[in-house]
Design an enzyme around this catalytic site. Sequence first.
Site: not given
Ligand code: KIV
Length: 271
Positions: A51-52, A90, A120, A122, A189
């Site tokens: 989600d980055s 994510d 994924k 969090e 992280e």
């Molecule tokens: O969204 C992302 O890029 C991440 C990584 C930094 C692990 O969750």
Amino acid sequence: MSTESKVRAVTTLRLKQMKEQGEKISMITSYDYSMAKIVDAAGIDVILVGDSAANVMAGHQTTLPITLDQMIYHASSVVRGVERALVVCDMPFGTYQGDPQTALNSAVRIMKESGADAVKLEGGEEILDSVKRILTAGIPVMAHLGLTPQSIHKFGGYGLRAKEEAEAEKLIHDAKLLEEAGCFAVVLEKIPAALAKRVTESLTVPTIGIGAGAGTDGQVLVVHDMLGINKGFSPKFLRRYADLHTIMTEAVEHYVEDVKSGDFPNENEQY
Ligand code: KIV
């Protein structure tokens, strides 16, 4: 390549074997077809559709604004470029922290509409019911502990997490719970290297670190950061493998010059 689900060469089982055999796991983010094709062909084990994307693709300050539809768009584009790597998508903020049924519905949409191999999430104990519900549908779950950017407003910054004993103990407890629930890997992280090593040694599933030192079973970086496309982000843990910002800027400047001067296109570049 379509978004049809298929079993790729790197599976969740293979990642577990890699941990057992002491082979490090390489993971990198990608958000589009062309980048995914490059990193897959380069031999990466896991591609994270992070989600980055909210930051590096859309220019948002945090990861919170990205939607489920947008994540599915990015993940399906990535999947079409990948032959070998495991693709993890994510789950965006707000799609799993509430009731487990909503979490399952969101995860099912990701799997069905993007063709990703896993999701994924969090968080630790507080999202455990959602994790368990998603796992009951046979959807592999990667966990993410330590600095969890979707909680940035709670943390108040992107600093090192779990420096204090209480937070470190909670992280160890959460990692164990997530492993027992059935998560196939845990991202750690921005936590102290000694803590990441301790967590890694206490789990049978692999840990993937970012800013968590060398003691994890694998490493992940955001592709725009490690390729040097993003100039404004230079945390201590980031190693830059290229300076694409400079290379791309010079290439575009050269193109502008050639167009202005009439040098491009020449007689071999026309019909
Ligand atoms: O969204 C992302 O890029 C991440 C990584 C930094 C692990 O969750």
